[in-house]
Design an enzyme around this catalytic site. Sequence first.
Site, PDB file in Angstrom:
ATOM      1  N   SER A  90     -90.583 104.963 -37.553  1.00  0.00           N
ATOM      2  CA  SER A  90     -91.633 105.704 -36.859  1.00  0.00           C
ATOM      3  C   SER A  90     -91.732 107.118 -37.404  1.00  0.00           C
ATOM      4  CB  SER A  90     -91.275 105.753 -35.367  1.00  0.00           C
ATOM      5  OG  SER A  90     -92.059 106.719 -34.709  1.00  0.00           O
ATOM      6  N   TYR A 136     -85.019 107.169 -28.274  1.00  0.00           N
ATOM      7  CA  TYR A 136     -85.809 106.219 -29.068  1.00  0.00           C
ATOM      8  C   TYR A 136     -85.871 106.664 -30.527  1.00  0.00           C
ATOM      9  CZ  TYR A 136     -89.906 104.149 -31.255  1.00  0.00           C
ATOM     10  OH  TYR A 136     -90.748 103.530 -32.159  1.00  0.00           O
ATOM     11  N   LYS A 190     -84.281 105.067 -34.321  1.00  0.00           N
ATOM     12  CA  LYS A 190     -85.001 104.803 -35.577  1.00  0.00           C
ATOM     13  C   LYS A 190     -84.302 105.504 -36.737  1.00  0.00           C
ATOM     14  CE  LYS A 190     -88.083 102.090 -33.968  1.00  0.00           C
ATOM     15  NZ  LYS A 190     -88.012 100.669 -34.291  1.00  0.00           N
TER      16      LYS A 190
END
Length: 331
Positions: free
Chosen positions: A124, A148, A152
């Site tokens: 992302s 989150y 990644k």
Amino acid sequence: MNILVSGGAGYIGSHTCVALMGAGHSVIIADNLSNSKADTIGKIMGIADKEVTFYEIDVTDTEAVDIIFKNHKIDGVIHFAGLKAVGESVEKPQDYYYNNLVSTLVLAKACQKYGVNRFVFSSSATVYGDNKVPFVESMDLLPTTNPYGETKAMSERILTDIAKANPYFSVSILRYFNPVGAHESGLIGESPNGIPNNLMPYVTQVAKGKLEKLKVFGNDYPTVDGTGVRDYIHVVDLAESHVAALDNLKAGVHIYNLGTGKGTSVLELVKAFEEANDIEIPYEIVERRPGDIASCYADASKAKRELGWTAKRDMIAMCRDAWRFENGQGE
Ligand code: NAD
Ligand code: UFG
């Protein structure tokens, strides 16, 4: 090739399965349906006019994943499965670290065991943190503001180290910007549970009358009109990039930004939606949302140079297709 698609019943995964089959690949989906519905599998098959093999499993489950690799000659893995709600990741960090990291480790381990050397990973733009736009793949990553984003960045590092230890392992790390829109059939798209966090699904639900008006999070950012700027990319363009990534895999780790390279503000998106669909979107300006950055858009030239891929669909198509999908949904 036989491609194992983890999270293939989800938003980006379902569109990618359609694109993969359109390019002649066979698809095996592994999804626990934690954020998707079983009927999406039938819709994927309907659009592609081809059979899909579906395993309802959790890809953190080593034994369940092993069965898939035993049952099929897997040529490559595309790993979409993951939890993705930024706010929820702050409240439930353990769930996010466990699900997003263990899934990557389990799939990479199965690849090692069965000699599968093609791996494509969904990362992302959030890993860039508050770097200076446009974001370029060679930038040092800045800390993200939530678990989150950390999952990644950590998954990227895990895959990089695995590739260092195995010279045959080919990894493509794809850093998505803001995927929006839906397949033009109107059959598959994004249907978040509850009140949407993301801008486009919120706008379509306002258009539909499910929500009263859009709350624009801040109009005092240093941007064209003070509202947040993002690089919105049509999900079908994004899906097609995975076919290009698979075709162009080479040994080692290769990172690609997947965006259009163009920034669009919240108010510009609202205006485009109104024009594309001839519907008014009532909105009000409210406080900034904690954790948001002013601008996020890609330098997308590396994907063009090395994968021969660029986004083709414009903002009008993104708004039209998002609305067509919302309209096709039941109440
Ligand atoms: P999604 O939630 O629609 O799809 C993810 C799918 O993975 C769902 O079908 C879910 O049921 C499944 N899943 C989750 N954990 C699983 C597990 N342990 N085992 C099996 N299946 C599991 O999300 P999406 O928007 O399609 O995103 C796909 C990937 O792209 C994610 O990794 C996400 O973090 C990443 N990404 C998404 C965006 C975005 O804005 N949509 C942006 C950047 C990166
Ligand atoms: N926004 C509003 N009102 C809303 C929702 C969003 O004004 O109701 C604004 C946000 O402040 C931001 C822009 O619209 O300026 C886009 O917000 P989104 O929530 O749609 O997307 P984000 O860029 O915040 O986050 C998305 C994904 C993340 C991913 C990130 C970077 O949700 O998972 O892109 O790729 F990490």
